[in-house]
Design an enzyme around this catalytic site. Sequence first.
Site, PDB file in Angstrom:
ATOM      1  N   GLY A 240       0.745  -1.312  -0.129  1.00 42.77           N
ATOM      2  CA  GLY A 240      -0.004  -0.031   0.032  1.00 42.77           C
ATOM      3  C   GLY A 240       0.851   1.329   0.021  1.00 42.77           C
ATOM      4  N   GLU A 274       4.211  -6.617   1.997  1.00 50.16           N
ATOM      5  CA  GLU A 274       4.071  -7.248   0.736  1.00 50.16           C
ATOM      6  C   GLU A 274       3.932  -6.016  -0.272  1.00 50.16           C
ATOM      7  OE1 GLU A 274      -0.304  -8.690   1.434  1.00 50.16           O
ATOM      8  OE2 GLU A 274       0.509 -10.305   2.425  1.00 50.16           O
ATOM      9  N   GLY A 276       4.316  -3.746  -3.637  1.00 50.56           N
ATOM     10  CA  GLY A 276       4.063  -4.076  -4.950  1.00 50.56           C
ATOM     11  C   GLY A 276       4.766  -2.789  -5.708  1.00 50.56           C
ATOM     12  N   ARG A 277       3.647  -1.847  -5.917  1.00 52.04           N
ATOM     13  CA  ARG A 277       3.735  -0.500  -6.532  1.00 52.04           C
ATOM     14  C   ARG A 277       5.266   0.248  -6.370  1.00 52.04           C
ATOM     15  NH1 ARG A 277      -0.570   2.557  -8.216  1.00 52.04           N
ATOM     16  NH2 ARG A 277      -1.845   1.499  -6.658  1.00 52.04           N
ATOM     17  N   ARG A 313      -4.928   2.010 -16.316  1.00 49.97           N
ATOM     18  CA  ARG A 313      -5.091   2.956 -15.143  1.00 49.97           C
ATOM     19  C   ARG A 313      -5.915   4.161 -15.356  1.00 49.97           C
ATOM     20  NH1 ARG A 313      -1.745   4.547 -12.191  1.00 49.97           N
ATOM     21  NH2 ARG A 313      -2.808   3.683 -10.195  1.00 49.97           N
ATOM     22  N   TYR A 317      -9.285   4.036 -13.025  1.00 44.56           N
ATOM     23  CA  TYR A 317      -9.188   4.971 -11.815  1.00 44.56           C
ATOM     24  C   TYR A 317      -8.902   6.297 -11.940  1.00 44.56           C
ATOM     25  CZ  TYR A 317      -7.124   0.177 -10.815  1.00 44.56           C
ATOM     26  OH  TYR A 317      -6.916  -1.286 -10.547  1.00 44.56           O
ATOM     27  N   CYS A 345     -12.036   2.176 -29.531  1.00 43.26           N
ATOM     28  CA  CYS A 345     -13.221   2.974 -30.014  1.00 43.26           C
ATOM     29  C   CYS A 345     -14.071   3.139 -28.960  1.00 43.26           C
ATOM     30  CB  CYS A 345     -14.208   2.023 -30.947  1.00 43.26           C
ATOM     31  SG  CYS A 345     -13.101   1.430 -32.551  1.00 43.26           S
ATOM     32  N   GLU A 346     -13.457   3.695 -27.777  1.00 50.04           N
ATOM     33  CA  GLU A 346     -14.326   4.198 -26.657  1.00 50.04           C
ATOM     34  C   GLU A 346     -13.781   5.409 -25.988  1.00 50.04           C
ATOM     35  OE1 GLU A 346     -14.827   1.404 -23.181  1.00 50.04           O
ATOM     36  OE2 GLU A 346     -14.773  -0.396 -24.336  1.00 50.04           O
ATOM     37  N   TYR A 374       1.051  -2.229 -12.203  1.00 52.41           N
ATOM     38  CA  TYR A 374      -0.112  -2.393 -12.705  1.00 52.41           C
ATOM     39  C   TYR A 374      -0.449  -1.783 -14.131  1.00 52.41           C
ATOM     40  CZ  TYR A 374      -0.550  -3.250  -7.701  1.00 52.41           C
ATOM     41  OH  TYR A 374      -0.191  -3.825  -6.377  1.00 52.41           O
TER      42      TYR A 374
HETATM   43  N1  LLP Z   1      -0.919  -7.336  -0.419  1.00 57.69           N
HETATM   44  C1  LLP Z   1      -2.277  -7.504  -1.098  1.00 57.69           C
HETATM   45  C2  LLP Z   1      -3.193  -8.560  -0.353  1.00 57.69           C
HETATM   46  C3  LLP Z   1      -2.875  -6.645  -1.749  1.00 57.69           C
HETATM   47  O1  LLP Z   1      -3.879  -6.825  -2.261  1.00 57.69           O
HETATM   48  C4  LLP Z   1      -1.942  -5.789  -2.704  1.00 57.69           C
HETATM   49  C5  LLP Z   1      -2.616  -4.910  -3.679  1.00 57.69           C
HETATM   50  C6  LLP Z   1      -0.706  -5.630  -2.249  1.00 57.69           C
HETATM   51  C7  LLP Z   1      -0.176  -6.402  -1.249  1.00 57.69           C
HETATM   52  C8  LLP Z   1       0.177  -4.476  -2.923  1.00 57.69           C
HETATM   53  O2  LLP Z   1      -0.137  -3.458  -2.692  1.00 57.69           O
HETATM   54  P1  LLP Z   1       0.742  -2.123  -3.227  1.00 57.69           P
HETATM   55  O3  LLP Z   1       2.050  -2.179  -2.540  1.00 57.69           O
HETATM   56  O4  LLP Z   1       1.169  -2.204  -4.614  1.00 57.69           O
HETATM   57  O5  LLP Z   1      -0.085  -0.861  -3.238  1.00 57.69           O
HETATM   58  N2  LLP Z   1      -4.402  -2.123  -9.812  1.00 57.69           N
HETATM   59  C9  LLP Z   1      -4.458  -1.018  -8.987  1.00 57.69           C
HETATM   60  C10 LLP Z   1      -3.981  -1.403  -7.501  1.00 57.69           C
HETATM   61  C11 LLP Z   1      -4.578  -2.609  -7.012  1.00 57.69           C
HETATM   62  C12 LLP Z   1      -3.837  -3.330  -5.709  1.00 57.69           C
HETATM   63  C13 LLP Z   1      -4.391  -4.453  -5.383  1.00 57.69           C
HETATM   64  N3  LLP Z   1      -3.905  -4.988  -4.232  1.00 57.69           N
HETATM   65  C14 LLP Z   1      -3.752   0.200  -9.544  1.00 57.69           C
HETATM   66  O6  LLP Z   1      -3.474   0.225 -10.725  1.00 57.69           O
HETATM   67  O7  LLP Z   1      -3.610   0.981  -8.760  1.00 57.69           O
END
Ligand code: LLP
Length: 426
Positions: A240, A274, A276-277, A313, A317, A345-346, A374
């Site tokens: 997050g 965890e 990600g981004r 995205r 969003y 076409c959108e 993402y």
């Molecule tokens: N752990 C769990 C259980 C999650 O559901 C997620 C993301 C993460 C970790 C990693 O979160 P991060 O560190 O990346 O914020 N597609 C969307 C983002 C969806 C995230 C879903 N879960 C976007 O493009 O912004």
Amino acid sequence: MNEFFPYRHGQLHAEATSLLDVAAAVGTPFYLYSAAALTARYHSFVEAFQPIQPMVCYAVKANSNLAVLRLFAGLGAGADVVSEGELHRALAAGIPPDRVIFSGVGKGRAELMTALEAGIHQINVESVPELRRLSEIAAAQGAAAKVAIRVNPDVDALTHAKIATGKKENKFGIDLDEALAAYRLADALPGIEPVGVAMHIGSQAGSLQPFAEAFERLAGFIREVRQAGLKVRRVDLGGGLSIRYRDETPTDPAEYGALVNRIFGGLDLSMACEPGRVLVGPAGLLVARVEYIKHGASRRIVIVDAAMNDLIRPALYEAWHEIVPVRQPGSDVVVSAADVVGPVCETGDTFATGRELPPLEEGELVAFGNAGAYGAVMSSTYNTRPLVPEVLVSGDRYAVIRARPTYAEMLALDTVPEWLPPPRDR
Ligand code: LLP
């Protein structure tokens, strides 16, 4: 852009590799990731957590290319996976099973079985029915599933509604007031070994405050479970952390680390997180070519060869991604507003509206920033547009880490039943 994507000799580079050269060889559009950026981001994240030393389980969903996973495996990362497919990817990339966490609200029977057989570190369970199902499967296998109970702390992550996961009304986790009963049940069920608790309040969190609130609640819950005489050894903090797309204040990993230490430091827990981004977002670009410049009634419309199916995205969003020309604009350049759109076409296939951009010409390249997370993973073949290739750069080297499929390969995925009548001549 950032230090890993500099202008050199008037052209945008990834490290020491010219985007023009990559485009000439690979065609457009394409995703590109900088290995140095990925590595630097991982290192700075890990450093922020001295002396807590959590197990860093990279959230595979953000970018699941095997080469990216291998790079992280080489740095010692674990993985957070949310499907059997991601589990296979993590293992194939060489991430040891005992550093893999399985999250997700709807794990299927086969997925749970595969996870148990692989002997992964932990399964984060999000409901009582899931707990019962896992117990049944594990007991039948004679296995003991290491389980963390994912709690829903009912905290607003101050992010886009579609990626907030920590509020009571969201589908995720077990409500705090029901979580103790679930933990007790986990302790009683055959085939289940409850090892800890987990949470994830959402993605691109608006500030540190939601983390602080959620962590406090989680720490309170851990004390409650222990008071009930049950063991809690581990905590999984989720992901997050936010990055700067436009003008957001990104989560400072050091401040985040200090917060975690303050709240959980004294609780004798082994920690996992965890991210990600934050690890991959700023390390990637989407590069596209300008197809046409159309002068609409009110403004310039720049039609590029990338579309919403490649980077969804903005459409999904209302996300803002930096757009820069690959050819370095002169210092005296006059910018003006433009809409940047794709060919689908959108009307939703719009990357930016009223964006201040320098003059652009048909045929030149533009790069979308912060596309490492993402981006490629959420792409589709809508409009029968081939999945965009992915390229990994390291210094002056690059490799195609996912090739663009041919139309023949795409069409070969469909099957026409032989009992359908042949096409009519007219
Ligand atoms: N752990 C769990 C259980 C999650 O559901 C997620 C993301 C993460 C970790 C990693 O979160 P991060 O560190 O990346 O914020 N597609 C969307 C983002 C969806 C995230 C879903 N879960 C976007 O493009 O912004």
